[in-house]
Design a protein around this motif. Structure first.
Motif, PDB file in Angstrom:
ATOM      1  N   GLY A  69       0.860  -1.178  -0.205  1.00  0.00           N
ATOM      2  CA  GLY A  69      -0.080   0.003  -0.162  1.00  0.00           C
ATOM      3  C   GLY A  69       0.785   1.184   0.159  1.00  0.00           C
ATOM      4  O   GLY A  69       2.076   1.101   0.189  1.00  0.00           O
ATOM      5  N   TRP A 103       3.489   6.206  -3.921  1.00  0.00           N
ATOM      6  CA  TRP A 103       2.482   5.418  -4.495  1.00  0.00           C
ATOM      7  C   TRP A 103       2.788   4.152  -5.445  1.00  0.00           C
ATOM      8  O   TRP A 103       3.222   4.790  -6.695  1.00  0.00           O
ATOM      9  CB  TRP A 103       1.239   6.364  -5.094  1.00  0.00           C
ATOM     10  CG  TRP A 103       0.770   7.426  -4.189  1.00  0.00           C
ATOM     11  CD1 TRP A 103       1.762   8.529  -3.978  1.00  0.00           C
ATOM     12  CD2 TRP A 103       0.000   7.530  -3.447  1.00  0.00           C
ATOM     13  NE1 TRP A 103       1.116   9.497  -3.244  1.00  0.00           N
ATOM     14  CE2 TRP A 103       0.082   8.820  -2.666  1.00  0.00           C
ATOM     15  CE3 TRP A 103      -1.311   6.793  -3.046  1.00  0.00           C
ATOM     16  CZ2 TRP A 103      -0.888   9.453  -2.032  1.00  0.00           C
ATOM     17  CZ3 TRP A 103      -2.302   7.411  -2.025  1.00  0.00           C
ATOM     18  CH2 TRP A 103      -2.113   8.447  -1.485  1.00  0.00           C
ATOM     19  N   GLN A 145      -2.014   1.695  -6.654  1.00  0.00           N
ATOM     20  CA  GLN A 145      -2.051   1.939  -5.117  1.00  0.00           C
ATOM     21  C   GLN A 145      -3.143   3.101  -4.995  1.00  0.00           C
ATOM     22  O   GLN A 145      -3.020   4.004  -5.852  1.00  0.00           O
ATOM     23  CB  GLN A 145      -0.882   1.946  -4.465  1.00  0.00           C
ATOM     24  CG  GLN A 145      -0.153   0.620  -4.410  1.00  0.00           C
ATOM     25  CD  GLN A 145       1.198   0.683  -3.399  1.00  0.00           C
ATOM     26  OE1 GLN A 145       1.638   1.952  -3.134  1.00  0.00           O
ATOM     27  NE2 GLN A 145       1.445  -0.313  -2.773  1.00  0.00           N
TER      28      GLN A 145
END
Length: 175
Positions: A60, A81, A85
């Motif tokens: 994540g 990211w 995600q």
């Protein structure tokens, strides 16, 4: 969020600019806008993070606390990211300024009934600010490369842990 304090010249410039901007802000909305304006011309690149930090985490989005102002008035974080995600739909406990350092962050905005009210693809160099209320959103890395953003929040995240006030679920968000 990983507590990593980095003392780079770029971060020193960022924190000095935030301190100066906040001296003129009368409220949260103004704070978000004056800080965004102050950071736009000096937004650092992804090298504000170590190569290891820039990798992110397959499980994540990954946050790194870069600075917490001693008086609790603001914090600076970087969020990594990986492709695909996303955050959940959420709002915040305070004002926030986000600058994209690498990649593209797709942002969806929602009203209080969780109806989608807008979308934007935020690219490197773009800086935006917002304050509650009216800050319900979701971020998704829809690109094929890792996205990195720098976030300045009007609180000490080392004390409160998260900038999110609450997370929402709604069928409206999929429309």
């Amino acid at each position: 969020m990983t507590a990593t304090i980095t003392a780079t010249p770029a971060l020193t410039g960022v924190t000095a600019a935030v301190r100066t901007a906040l001296r003129t802000a009368a409220d949260w909305n103004e704070a978000a806008h004056v800080v965004a304006d102050a950071l736009r011309p000096i937004l650092p690149g992804p090298e504000i993070l170590t190569p290891e930090q820039r990798l992110g985490d397959p499980s994540g989005p990954t946050g790194h606390l870069l600075h917490a102002e001693p008086d609790g008035s603001f914090s600076v974080t970087a969020v990594i990211w990986r492709p695909g995600q996303a955050t959940g739909i959420h709002d915040h406990i305070t004002w926030c300024v986000v600058g994209v350092l690498q990649g593209v962050e797709h942002e969806e905005l929602f009203d209080e009934h969780l109806n989608r009210t807008g979308v934007s693809d935020n690219r490197p160099g773009e800086v935006s600010g917002f304050a509650p209320p009216g800050d319900i959103h979701r971020i998704v890395n829809t690109g094929t490369e890792t996205a990195i953003s720098m976030h300045v929040y009007g609180t000490d995240l080392s004390r409160v842990g998260s900038s999110a006030r609450r997370y929402y679920e709604s069928a409206n968000a999929e429309k």
